[in-house]
Scaffold this active site. Structure first.
Site, PDB file in Angstrom:
ATOM      1  N   HIS A   1       0.835  -1.205   0.000  1.00 46.46           N
ATOM      2  CA  HIS A   1       0.000   0.000   0.000  1.00 46.46           C
ATOM      3  C   HIS A   1       0.869   1.254   0.000  1.00 46.46           C
ATOM      4  O   HIS A   1       0.603   2.212  -0.713  1.00 46.46           O
ATOM      5  CB  HIS A   1      -0.913  -0.009   1.234  1.00 46.46           C
ATOM      6  CG  HIS A   1      -1.947  -1.078   1.194  1.00 46.46           C
ATOM      7  ND1 HIS A   1      -3.283  -0.826   1.048  1.00 46.46           N
ATOM      8  CD2 HIS A   1      -1.830  -2.434   1.254  1.00 46.46           C
ATOM      9  CE1 HIS A   1      -3.957  -1.965   1.020  1.00 46.46           C
ATOM     10  NE2 HIS A   1      -3.091  -2.956   1.149  1.00 46.46           N
TER      11      HIS A   1
ATOM     12  N   ASP B   1      -5.391  21.314   2.843  1.00 46.55           N
ATOM     13  CA  ASP B   1      -6.614  21.607   2.086  1.00 46.55           C
ATOM     14  C   ASP B   1      -7.390  20.329   1.788  1.00 46.55           C
ATOM     15  O   ASP B   1      -8.583  20.372   1.490  1.00 46.55           O
ATOM     16  CB  ASP B   1      -6.246  22.273   0.749  1.00 46.55           C
ATOM     17  CG  ASP B   1      -5.458  23.543   0.981  1.00 46.55           C
ATOM     18  OD1 ASP B   1      -6.009  24.439   1.648  1.00 46.55           O
ATOM     19  OD2 ASP B   1      -4.283  23.618   0.568  1.00 46.55           O
TER      20      ASP B   1
HETATM   21  P1  AWU Z   1       2.703  -6.031  -3.933  1.00 39.23           P
HETATM   22  O1  AWU Z   1       1.638  -5.499  -4.814  1.00 39.23           O
HETATM   23  O2  AWU Z   1       3.336  -7.310  -4.293  1.00 39.23           O
HETATM   24  O3  AWU Z   1       2.064  -6.042  -2.487  1.00 39.23           O
HETATM   25  P2  AWU Z   1       2.183  -7.063  -1.303  1.00 39.23           P
HETATM   26  O4  AWU Z   1       3.527  -6.903  -0.720  1.00 39.23           O
HETATM   27  O5  AWU Z   1       1.789  -8.393  -1.730  1.00 39.23           O
HETATM   28  O6  AWU Z   1       1.100  -6.497  -0.250  1.00 39.23           O
HETATM   29  C1  AWU Z   1      -1.727  -4.862  -1.796  1.00 39.23           C
HETATM   30  O7  AWU Z   1      -0.380  -5.294  -1.580  1.00 39.23           O
HETATM   31  C2  AWU Z   1      -2.609  -6.065  -2.102  1.00 39.23           C
HETATM   32  O8  AWU Z   1      -3.942  -5.633  -2.197  1.00 39.23           O
HETATM   33  C3  AWU Z   1      -2.517  -7.092  -1.019  1.00 39.23           C
HETATM   34  O9  AWU Z   1      -3.225  -8.259  -1.395  1.00 39.23           O
HETATM   35  C4  AWU Z   1      -1.085  -7.464  -0.744  1.00 39.23           C
HETATM   36  C5  AWU Z   1      -0.251  -6.193  -0.509  1.00 39.23           C
HETATM   37  N1  AWU Z   1       9.073  -5.581  -3.339  1.00 39.23           N
HETATM   38  C6  AWU Z   1      10.435  -5.433  -3.509  1.00 39.23           C
HETATM   39  O10 AWU Z   1      10.906  -4.397  -3.976  1.00 39.23           O
HETATM   40  N2  AWU Z   1      11.248  -6.466  -3.142  1.00 39.23           N
HETATM   41  C7  AWU Z   1      10.752  -7.627  -2.618  1.00 39.23           C
HETATM   42  O11 AWU Z   1      11.544  -8.522  -2.306  1.00 39.23           O
HETATM   43  C8  AWU Z   1       9.345  -7.751  -2.469  1.00 39.23           C
HETATM   44  C9  AWU Z   1       8.512  -6.720  -2.847  1.00 39.23           C
HETATM   45  C10 AWU Z   1       8.223  -4.447  -3.705  1.00 39.23           C
HETATM   46  C11 AWU Z   1       7.565  -4.689  -5.053  1.00 39.23           C
HETATM   47  C12 AWU Z   1       6.253  -3.947  -4.913  1.00 39.23           C
HETATM   48  C13 AWU Z   1       5.955  -4.063  -3.412  1.00 39.23           C
HETATM   49  C14 AWU Z   1       5.004  -5.194  -3.096  1.00 39.23           C
HETATM   50  C15 AWU Z   1      -1.770  -3.879  -2.939  1.00 39.23           C
HETATM   51  O12 AWU Z   1      -0.579  -8.152  -1.863  1.00 39.23           O
HETATM   52  O13 AWU Z   1       8.362  -4.172  -6.097  1.00 39.23           O
HETATM   53  O14 AWU Z   1       6.437  -2.596  -5.261  1.00 39.23           O
HETATM   54  O15 AWU Z   1       7.169  -4.335  -2.755  1.00 39.23           O
HETATM   55  O16 AWU Z   1       3.831  -4.898  -3.770  1.00 39.23           O
END
Ligand code: AWU
Length: 441
Positions: free
Chosen positions: A20, A118
């Protein structure tokens, strides 16, 4: 006559979970580029998420409000993000965060009129108290959704709405919603959200929200120096020959799932990068204690073919590299968009929450991905998965061709004049108009 605020002051209140926070801060970058002043509400553990933004924007336009994380009897002290907890702890996180209401109202009340926000751009669908803060100061509460319109349509259209009822109510009660999707991906669902749920057109589609800076950390520091990972990928001679395996920030595989995946990777013979969540980072794990345990000897046997990253990977850099051709993913929406922008074939193993809706959209409706796993309890057959992995790095798969066409639409949407670019402009214009026409300096 509405009053135009030249540089709107936006209070950003993200939900403390990587999936998020990352897109919410990508969006914050976009509104800063369009001339807004922003204050982001964080707690001590989530303040580092702002480091990349702080390196790009002056402290006059990007401010941080750090409030203590409210204690909760069922959240261990020192834990301030959901990814450190099992998803079952979500209600405790809701309760803890709702106790930020009073200190935030108190902080705003003590600001001089020129520093009052705002508008609030928050995750009110997971933090209903944000709408109440906006009401206390008669300002707009605009809700950011890091999921897509199809997920919203599916969640709110369900029979059993017990969990979603309050989420829907506080979202529809907000002044408008910003969605990390692009209109051309899912027009019918965007229209449904506008007409059937929000019953107005203050629905802004602004995705795919891209990293604010190429190669920047997203959420956590990479466990391996990114340059070491890119050098490993550079050493792969063929384009699209590497499979990336990652399950986001929230999911950890069981030992049985890890063993099946390791066996499939070994049998397939593909080159791969596999990100394995650092089990030590999990607090109060309710899962199997020996989760995420790579089988003994596996790394030695595959050392010519594969790279295992324990902890956190530079995911967007990996997905955008020419050598990576497919992505075995949990279908978290941010990761799906990153895979699409990175031109990789999505191999879907949905685990929980909206992952199933994202798989229905991308795999079943748009046929731009391949389903390889059922849910967080399923264990793939190593032989079958090995075949899919080997097949997935063939460039001519029809699912890859369809995904590339969607990618082209997404890239067009965020370019100047595109649907997402224009919606961001409209969003800023809306933020400049105060809710009740009061004088904004
Ligand atoms: P990702 O969309 O995979 O989200 P999640 O971590 O799975 O968490 C919400 O995201 C969903 O609605 C939920 O179901 C849940 C939540 N990343 C990275 O850079 N390195 C890693 O080793 C692992 C992750 C980054 C990745 C992305 C973010 C994870 C929206 O899924 O690039 O930007 O972490 O986002």
């Amino acid at each position: 006559m509405p009053v135009i605020t030249k540089k709107p002051h936006v209070l950003v209140v993200p939900f403390p979970q990587t999936g998020h926070m990352v897109p919410h801060l990508d969006l914050t970058h976009q509104i800063l580029l369009r001339g807004a002043t922003v204050t982001v509400l964080v707690t001590p553990q989530t303040s580092p998420y702002l480091d990349t933004l702080r390196s790009l924007h002056s402290p006059e336009t990007l401010k941080t409000l750090t409030l203590p994380f409210p204690s909760h009897p069922l959240i261990p002290s020192g834990v301030e993000t959901l990814q450190q907890l099992p998803l079952q702890a979500l209600p405790y996180m809701f309760e803890a965060l709702s106790r930020l209401h009073d200190p935030l109202v108190d902080f705003i009340s003590r600001q001089p009129p020129s520093d009052l926000p705002d508008v609030i751009l928050g995750s009110s669908f997971l933090s209903p108290w944000i709408n109440k803060v906006a009401d206390a100061f008669s300002i707009k509460s605009i809700c950011f959704l890091p999921i897509n319109a199809h997920s919203i349509y599916t969640m709110w259209g369900q029979e059993d709405r017990s969990f979603f009822d309050e989420l829907e109510t506080c979202t529809t009660e907000s002044y408008g919603v910003v969605i990390n999707t692009f209109y051309e991906l899912e027009p019918e669902f965007v229209e449904s959200v506008k007409t059937r749920y929000m019953t107005h057109h203050r629905v802004w589609t602004v995705g795919p929200l891209l990293p604010v800076k190429a190669g920047a950390n997203r959420g956590e520091q990479s466990s391996i120096p990114p340059e070491k990972v890119s050098a490993w990928l550079d050493s792969c001679p063929e384009d699209n020959s590497v499979v990336y395996i990652g399950f986001g920030s929230q999911i950890r595989l069981t030992a049985e799932q890890t063993a099946a995946l390791a066996a499939a990777l070994e049998k397939s013979g593909v080159r791969f990068i596999w990100t394995v969540r650092d089990a030590a980072k999990k607090v109060n794990s309710v899962e199997d204690d020996n989760e995420d345990v790579i089988p003994v000897g596996f790394e030695e046997r595959v050392k010519e073919k594969g790279l295992v990253i324990r902890g956190w990977s530079p995911q967007t850099m990996i997905l955008e590299h020419r050598a990576v051709g497919s992505y075995l993913t949990h279908m978290g929406w941010g990761s799906v968009l990153e895979g699409m922008v990175g031109c990789v074939l999505l191999l879907a193993w949905p685990m929980q929450a909206d992952h199933f809706y994202n798989t229905t959209l991308l795999v079943d409706k748009l046929r731009a991905g391949i389903r390889v796993g059922e849910n967080k309890d399923s264990v793939p057959d190593p032989d079958e998965l090995a075949k899919v992995l080997a097949e997935s790095v063939k460039e001519d798969l029809p699912e890859r061709v369809r995904l590339m066409k969607l990618r082209e639409k997404g890239v067009e949407a965020i370019k100047k004049g595109g649907s997402s670019y224009n919606d961001l402009d409209d969003l800023i214009a809306e933020m400049k108009i105060s809710k009740c026409g009061k004088e904004n300096v």
